[in-house]
Structure formats: C-alpha cells, structure tokens
Design a protein around this motif. Structure first.
Motif, PDB file in Angstrom:
ATOM      1  N   CYS A   3       0.704  -1.121  -0.068  1.00 46.72           N
ATOM      2  CA  CYS A   3       0.053  -0.002   0.011  1.00 46.72           C
ATOM      3  C   CYS A   3       0.801   1.158  -0.161  1.00 46.72           C
ATOM      4  O   CYS A   3       2.056   1.280  -0.007  1.00 46.72           O
ATOM      5  CB  CYS A   3      -0.844  -0.083   1.172  1.00 46.72           C
ATOM      6  SG  CYS A   3      -0.241   0.238   2.612  1.00 46.72           S
ATOM      7  N   ASN A   4       0.279   2.318  -0.233  1.00 44.85           N
ATOM      8  CA  ASN A   4       0.960   3.895  -0.115  1.00 44.85           C
ATOM      9  C   ASN A   4       1.778   4.079  -0.989  1.00 44.85           C
ATOM     10  O   ASN A   4       1.295   5.210  -1.761  1.00 44.85           O
ATOM     11  CB  ASN A   4       1.541   3.761   1.280  1.00 44.85           C
ATOM     12  CG  ASN A   4       1.899   5.091   2.019  1.00 44.85           C
ATOM     13  OD1 ASN A   4       0.910   5.925   1.693  1.00 44.85           O
ATOM     14  ND2 ASN A   4       2.808   5.331   2.732  1.00 44.85           N
ATOM     15  N   THR A   5       2.859   3.430  -1.271  1.00 44.35           N
ATOM     16  CA  THR A   5       3.728   3.871  -2.352  1.00 44.35           C
ATOM     17  C   THR A   5       3.721   2.867  -3.322  1.00 44.35           C
ATOM     18  O   THR A   5       4.649   2.874  -4.368  1.00 44.35           O
ATOM     19  CB  THR A   5       4.950   4.092  -2.009  1.00 44.35           C
ATOM     20  OG1 THR A   5       5.486   2.860  -1.036  1.00 44.35           O
ATOM     21  CG2 THR A   5       5.110   5.121  -0.788  1.00 44.35           C
TER      22      THR A   5
ATOM     23  N   ARG B 288      -3.727   2.542  -5.484  1.00 42.76           N
ATOM     24  CA  ARG B 288      -3.437   2.635  -4.115  1.00 42.76           C
ATOM     25  C   ARG B 288      -4.727   3.149  -3.248  1.00 42.76           C
ATOM     26  O   ARG B 288      -4.915   2.676  -2.302  1.00 42.76           O
ATOM     27  CB  ARG B 288      -2.279   3.748  -4.204  1.00 42.76           C
ATOM     28  CG  ARG B 288      -1.095   3.215  -4.591  1.00 42.76           C
ATOM     29  CD  ARG B 288       0.102   4.239  -4.565  1.00 42.76           C
ATOM     30  NE  ARG B 288       1.290   4.011  -5.576  1.00 42.76           N
ATOM     31  CZ  ARG B 288       2.072   4.746  -5.751  1.00 42.76           C
ATOM     32  NH1 ARG B 288       2.364   6.010  -5.074  1.00 42.76           N
ATOM     33  NH2 ARG B 288       3.109   4.468  -6.776  1.00 42.76           N
TER      34      ARG B 288
ATOM     35  N   MET C 153      -6.537   0.980  -0.764  1.00 40.76           N
ATOM     36  CA  MET C 153      -6.458   1.426   0.826  1.00 40.76           C
ATOM     37  C   MET C 153      -7.991   1.658   1.392  1.00 40.76           C
ATOM     38  O   MET C 153      -7.939   1.880   2.616  1.00 40.76           O
ATOM     39  CB  MET C 153      -5.534   2.688   0.713  1.00 40.76           C
ATOM     40  CG  MET C 153      -4.152   2.363   0.519  1.00 40.76           C
ATOM     41  SD  MET C 153      -2.873   3.488   0.401  1.00 40.76           S
ATOM     42  CE  MET C 153      -2.576   4.220   1.937  1.00 40.76           C
TER      43      MET C 153
END
Lengths: 215, 215
Positions: free
Chosen positions: A109-111, A187, A191
């Motif tokens: 996740c995130n990046t 993403r 998320m």
C-alpha cells in the motif's frame, strides 16, 4: 463476448453467473483443470459456462476478470500466462488483503499497490482496476441499493478504461463510474478497503457503497 | 465553552472562526507566543479570539482541536504538554501526509496511524479522530453540499465520542456521524485521504464528501 474469469470464489462465481445470464460465454479458470467449485458452477449454468485452468480461461477470454484472492493473484496470473493475456484488457478486482489478523491489513500500500504490481508484471496487458470497493452482490446489482453510488476505474490506458466503463454500464447497470487516473490510483481504492470494512461493521451489512457528493 | 485550537493554518482558522462566531472563547496556539497568523486572526475576530503558545491554548481549552500538520503533530502536542491535555478530549483532525511527492503518501499507515500514535503518546487524553476526511470548508458547513454526507468518529472512549458527536452536530451542523470503532479505526480514515485526493482531482473541487449508502 467470450470472457475469462480467473478465480472460483464467490466473486468469480457471482460475476461469471451474471455474465452467462447476460448471454456471454464464460470460462472460469483455476489452478487445477477441474476445480470442483468451477465444475459445479458450470454444470449449474448450462453450456455457455465452461471451466479450465487459469491458462485455458485467459486464452479463451477476449476480456479477463482477475477474481483471484489478492495474496494469490500474481502467482495465478503467471499461471494464466503473459502470452494468453497479451493485448487484452484485464479487469482487476483483487485487494491485497492479509486476513490473518482480526484487523485487516494490506500486503502492499501507500507507495505501491497490487494493481501496479500486476501492470508491471504484465506490461503488454491493459490492467483496469475496478469493482474492488464493493461486495460482489453489489458489483452485479447496483440498483438494489436505495441510491445510485459510485465505482471507480484506474488504469494507464484511457481506451481500456472507456471500454470497461461501457461494459460496467451494459453488463451490471453501473451509472456513476469515475475515472481516478492511471494505475497508481489503485493505491487509493485498495487502501479504501480498510474503511469499507469499518463501514460494513458500522452498518452491519455487506450491501453498502459510497456516493461522491460535490457542489 | 473555552476551546483550544492547536495550529494556525487554514484548518485551525476555519474551525476557530466558526466557534468564535458561535459564541465560544477560542485560543489559537502555535509554536511561538505571537504567531503573526494567529495575531491577525484574533484581531479580526474580537475579544473572544485569543492567541498564545501550544501550551497556553491547551491549558485554556476545555476541549482541544489538533489542527497541526500531520508531520508536526506529535512535536506540537509535546509542546502543548501532557499535563495541559490530561483528562481532556483532543479532537484530532490531522493526516500523516507527506506532500513532498506529487503523489501524496502517508508517513504511517496500514498497521498503525497518527491517531494511534497520538493516543499512545498521551494516554491520559481522550483522542477522538474526526473531520480529517474533508476539506475545512466542508467541516464547518456540511449543509452547503447538495446532500447530507457522512463523517466518522474513531476513539477508545465511547463517552468522548458521544460528546464530540454532539458538538459536531451543534457547532457545525453535522447530521450523519458514524462511529467506526476504537482508535485503530484511524487507519481507515487516514488511508481514505488518498482516495479523497483522487476524487478531488476527478471532480475538480475541494468541496466534496462521501455519503454511505446501504440497504
């Protein structure tokens, strides 16, 4: 249209059944050639419902749905084979969820995101992430919610997103389809699934979705 | 009521102004005793608007709003002081955003959150995460959206969440306030912010929110 469904779980079965009922030929693929769930599903739905390996289903479909569990998606797609997916649209419904803890967490996740990992692994395939923000009952029957709600498409190919949006309208009845951008926007929708889980607990129902309200 | 606002940015100013207009005494706190933005804000709003250090504002408020940038929140709250926050409700609006890249990313997510970090750092304070899922213009004027939308509360104290929910109704006009669970549910609303950013781009407006639709 000939459609390949990868994965024999509830999502694959629900999507596959809706498409067969809509007059399409659907092959459900799994790791094994004759997965009992796929065999039972095909028997139940008649001669437009077929089953085979991941590679069979990917070769069969003009469009492919990835309905494999997130944790097994990359391995399953490798079994499907880059050659069988080449030049095709892959509609990616997967979420990189780790269910081992009571509190769900994502394995990426995130990046980065699973959508991006799949696109990188299959550069000759047009990956369109969509439908991962809702339960499968809502995916194929958005009209059963009391109001119109939104789904999202993410992907690098504008043409593929336009085609998928059109199919989501025609096949499943979606009206509010929002283009979030390139595949990095996977993403955001992956998320979001942690919020979906909290909402599901708060409203005590799987049949839920969000509507984007703006001025 | 006496309210402490930590942070002098647009969020702090918007919340603070709304509360002063509602008849409350508000002290805006910052790192320095006389932050120019806080001084100008207080001068503009009259004698119910005060300014001071983080510690002054935390000591002054019966309820405290954390409107400090996510990246500076823990340091700012330490300056506010655990003693000044002890036993009080801290309404946490912060998001752990790293803006250095064009693509936003979170500095903490998935298995932890800024809301949890703050709660762990100040165990004698009742942290309630809320309002972080919307732009500040929507925070204080939900009725300007064409439909009712949802906000969320996360926190370990049911009593504190009930109080905050009541204040959100009375002060800002929120009607649909959903309790997502304990402070670990901060992960869900903080991670949602990446979807919010994509939605903002898609609808070309900051004035947006989501409505949860269920059967």
């Amino acid at each position: 249209m000939r459609i390949g469904i990868l994965g024999t779980g509830l999502v694959g079965q629900t999507i596959g059944s809706k498409l067969v009922q809509g007059g399409h030929e659907v092959m459900m693929g799994s790791r094994d050639e004759a997965n009992p769930k796929a065999v039972a599903w095909a028997k139940d739905l008649g001669h437009n419902a077929l089953f085979g390996t991941f590679a069979n289903a990917a070769a069969f479909g003009e469009i492919i749905f990835n309905c494999i569990l997130g944790s097994a998606s990359l391995a399953g797609l490798r079994q499907a084979g880059a050659e069988n997916l080449k030049g095709k649209i892959l509609i990616d419904l997967s979420n990189p969820l780790d269910y081992t803890e009571d509190t769900w967490a994502l394995t990426v996740c995130n990046t980065d995101s699973l959508g991006e990992q799949i696109q990188r692994a299959f550069p000759d395939t047009k990956v369109v992430k969509t439908l991962n923000t809702i339960n499968c009952n809502v995916m194929v029957a958005p009209e059963k919610l009391p109001e119109r709600t939104n789904i999202f498409v993410s992907g690098n190919s504008a043409e593929a997103k336009a085609i998928v949006s059109s199919l989501l309208r025609d096949w499943f009845g979606w009206k509010l389809i929002m283009d979030l951008g390139d595949i990095t926007s996977s993403r955001a929708v992956e998320m979001y699934v942690l919020l979906w889980r909290r909402l599901r607990k708060a409203v005590s129902s799987h049949r839920l979705n969000i509507k984007v309200v703006t001025e």
